[in-house]
Design a protein around this motif. Structure first.
Motif, short mmCIF file in Angstrom:
data_model
loop_
_atom_site.label_atom_id
_atom_site.label_comp_id
_atom_site.label_asym_id
_atom_site.label_seq_id
_atom_site.Cartn_x
_atom_site.Cartn_y
_atom_site.Cartn_z
N TYR A 1 0.91 -1.39 -0.33
CA TYR A 1 -0.35 0.06 0.25
C TYR A 1 0.89 1.24 0.04
CZ TYR A 1 -3.81 -2.88 1.63
OH TYR A 1 -4.94 -4.25 1.07
N PHE A 2 1.94 1.62 0.80
CA PHE A 2 2.57 2.25 0.73
C PHE A 2 3.44 2.81 -0.68
CE2 PHE A 2 6.60 4.21 2.80
CZ PHE A 2 6.25 5.82 2.78
N ILE A 3 4.58 1.40 -0.91
CA ILE A 3 4.83 2.19 -2.18
C ILE A 3 3.30 2.63 -3.33
CG2 ILE A 3 6.16 0.61 -4.10
CD1 ILE A 3 7.05 -1.70 -2.41
N PHE A 4 2.26 1.91 -3.41
CA PHE A 4 1.46 2.84 -4.45
C PHE A 4 1.16 4.24 -4.05
CE2 PHE A 4 -3.14 3.57 -4.45
CZ PHE A 4 -3.52 3.23 -5.74
N ALA A 5 1.18 4.30 -2.80
CA ALA A 5 0.63 5.64 -2.81
C ALA A 5 1.90 6.71 -3.19
CB ALA A 5 0.47 5.62 -0.68
N ILE A 6 2.99 6.02 -2.47
CA ILE A 6 4.55 7.49 -2.89
C ILE A 6 4.84 7.31 -4.64
CG2 ILE A 6 5.12 7.03 -0.79
CD1 ILE A 6 7.57 5.48 -1.37
N THR A 7 4.45 6.00 -5.39
CA THR A 7 4.36 5.72 -6.43
C THR A 7 3.01 6.69 -7.35
OG1 THR A 7 3.48 3.26 -6.46
CG2 THR A 7 5.81 4.28 -6.77
N LYS A 8 1.81 5.95 -6.36
CA LYS A 8 0.51 7.08 -7.40
C LYS A 8 -0.12 7.84 -7.16
CE LYS A 8 1.02 3.30 -9.82
NZ LYS A 8 1.35 3.08 -11.96
N PHE B 1 -6.32 2.84 1.22
CA PHE B 1 -7.37 1.72 -0.14
C PHE B 1 -8.08 2.04 -1.22
CE2 PHE B 1 -10.26 -1.73 0.15
CZ PHE B 1 -9.55 -2.27 -0.30
N PRO B 2 -9.01 3.55 -0.82
CA PRO B 2 -9.75 3.61 -1.76
C PRO B 2 -8.99 3.24 -3.39
CG PRO B 2 -10.60 5.03 0.08
CD PRO B 2 -8.86 3.94 0.82
N ALA B 3 -7.69 4.29 -3.19
CA ALA B 3 -7.70 4.95 -4.18
C ALA B 3 -6.82 3.10 -5.05
CB ALA B 3 -6.33 5.75 -4.30
N TYR B 4 -6.37 2.69 -4.04
CA TYR B 4 -5.91 1.16 -3.82
C TYR B 4 -6.65 0.52 -5.36
CZ TYR B 4 -3.72 -2.76 -3.57
OH TYR B 4 -2.55 -4.49 -4.01
N LEU C 1 -15.29 7.67 -5.43
CA LEU C 1 -14.80 6.96 -6.15
C LEU C 1 -14.93 7.56 -7.69
CD1 LEU C 1 -13.43 3.73 -6.62
CD2 LEU C 1 -15.76 3.21 -7.38
N ALA C 2 -15.80 7.78 -7.97
CA ALA C 2 -15.33 9.14 -9.70
C ALA C 2 -14.19 9.64 -9.62
CB ALA C 2 -16.48 9.62 -9.42
N CYS C 3 -14.35 10.38 -8.21
CA CYS C 3 -13.33 11.25 -8.50
C CYS C 3 -11.74 10.68 -8.33
CB CYS C 3 -13.52 12.30 -7.22
SG CYS C 3 -14.09 13.66 -6.28
N LEU C 4 -11.63 9.50 -6.90
CA LEU C 4 -10.47 8.83 -7.44
C LEU C 4 -10.50 8.88 -8.80
CD1 LEU C 4 -10.61 6.49 -4.55
CD2 LEU C 4 -9.82 8.12 -4.35
N LEU C 5 -10.80 8.01 -9.94
CA LEU C 5 -11.41 7.37 -11.51
C LEU C 5 -10.57 8.47 -11.90
CD1 LEU C 5 -14.10 4.69 -11.15
CD2 LEU C 5 -11.02 4.29 -11.46
N TYR C 6 -11.14 10.05 -11.48
CA TYR C 6 -10.49 10.64 -12.62
C TYR C 6 -8.62 10.86 -12.13
CZ TYR C 6 -10.17 15.39 -13.70
OH TYR C 6 -9.59 16.89 -14.49
N GLU C 7 -9.28 11.07 -11.32
CA GLU C 7 -7.52 10.96 -11.18
C GLU C 7 -6.35 10.58 -11.82
OE1 GLU C 7 -6.58 13.18 -6.28
OE2 GLU C 7 -7.07 10.88 -6.89
N GLN C 8 -6.78 8.40 -11.37
CA GLN C 8 -5.87 8.25 -12.17
C GLN C 8 -6.04 8.32 -13.09
OE1 GLN C 8 -8.17 4.07 -11.32
NE2 GLN C 8 -6.60 3.64 -13.20
N GLN C 9 -7.03 8.61 -14.07
CA GLN C 9 -7.03 9.05 -15.66
C GLN C 9 -5.81 9.94 -16.58
OE1 GLN C 9 -10.96 9.65 -17.19
NE2 GLN C 9 -11.83 7.62 -16.13
N ASN C 10 -6.09 10.81 -15.59
CA ASN C 10 -5.51 11.72 -15.05
C ASN C 10 -3.41 12.05 -14.42
OD1 ASN C 10 -6.22 14.34 -16.86
ND2 ASN C 10 -8.32 13.08 -15.16
#
Length: 299
Positions: free
Chosen positions: A186-193, A206-209, A290-299
């Motif tokens: 989770y930590f590696i995911f957070a600092i890289t993504k 976890f929600p973003a994960y 959840l939609a906010c997190l998906l928007y961030e992921q796409q950008n």
């Protein structure tokens, strides 16, 4: 990574973690593919080490000069070593930290970290700029706010950005390494993504994960209408996300966004009008977040 072998003739490639690392080598790891390379220390200068750390994780294997307790815990958590028996039955948490902005002076950082804790803690370095604090549960355990203050102080004193992941409290048992490895993921995911904070917890990550793990077709179903609205108005997106992150507290949200409360309320009303979603309803708020997190992921 294999191309580095031709640049450093004396380097060694490992398809998994080296079992008998030599102190004559510096080891780098591609964590996504679990590939390793060892390069002789004499073949690298400081500039090259910093460059390689941009692409890979520098891993420091425990030195024979380490305190026996630290070496024992390093073996237990990272190398499937035996359980430290004298800690059996204790409850503790593992606070991970990652340092960016330059090469850390480990003794100085370690001394500074210990100064924040009221009880004795174990500090174990996993690499040149990443390590963990093993803290037993006690009455004076640091709060999330305390650790945020610690991060700001370290940045001010050492001109280095330090991110922390605050782990859950667990009983010391054979299952602890697997729980730690999950928190490490989770930590590696957070600092890289994410790059959104200096302090991470399971609840924050976890929600973003989860959003990143959703299949593409399901992402479209969740986010189609809401994300489309965010693409039209990015300020609305930032306002809605911060509003949800701050428990629908309009005053605190406006303060964090440096906008007038009336401006924030206008954006919220506009969002509700266009989507028909009530943010004060738990299910509505969850879907929008959840939609906010998906928007961030796409950008």
């Amino acid at each position: 990574m294999k191309k580095l072998l031709s640049l450093y003739q004396n380097s060694i490639f490992f398809p998994s973690k080296p079992e008998n690392p030599s102190e004559r080598f510096i080891y780098f790891c591609n964590e996504l593919q679990d590939e390793w390379i060892g390069i002789p220390k004499t073949d690298l200068n400081e500039r090259e080490i910093n460059l390689l750390q941009t692409f890979y994780t520098l891993v420091d294997f425990p030195s024979s000069t380490l305190h026996p307790t630290v070496r024992e815990w390093h073996s237990f958590l990272f190398s499937n070593g035996p359980l430290p028996s004298h800690f059996l039955g204790n409850t503790l948490r593992i606070i991970q930290f990652d340092i960016s902005g330059g090469r850390a002076n480990q003794p100085e950082i370690e001394s500074a970290l210990k100064g924040f804790f009221t009880e004795n803690v174990l500090i174990i370095w996993e690499s040149g700029n990443r390590g963990i604090v093993v803290e037993a549960k006690n009455t004076f355990s640091l709060s999330e706010e305390d650790i945020h203050l610690m991060s700001e102080t370290l940045e001010s004193d050492f001109y280095l950005k330090v991110s922390f992941y605050i782990g859950k409290y667990y009983l010391v048992s054979e299952r602890l390494p697997s729980k730690f490895l999950q928190e490490k993921e989770y930590f590696i995911f957070a600092i890289t993504k994410l790059h959104l904070s200096e302090i991470y917890t399971f609840e924050r990550v976890f929600p973003a994960y989860l959003a990143y793990q959703l299949p593409a077709d399901l992402q479209k179903k969740v986010s189609q209408e809401i994300v489309g609205l965010f693409y039209e108005d990015h300020e609305m997106f930032s306002s809605i996300k911060v509003f949800l992150e701050n428990n629908l507290n309009a005053s605190l949200t406006a303060k964090k966004l440096y906008i007038h409360r009336n401006t924030l309320q206008y954006r919220i009303d506009k969002f509700i009008e266009k989507t028909g979603i009530d943010l004060k309803d738990f299910y509505g708020a969850f879907t929008v977040f959840l939609a906010c997190l998906l928007y961030e992921q796409q950008n």
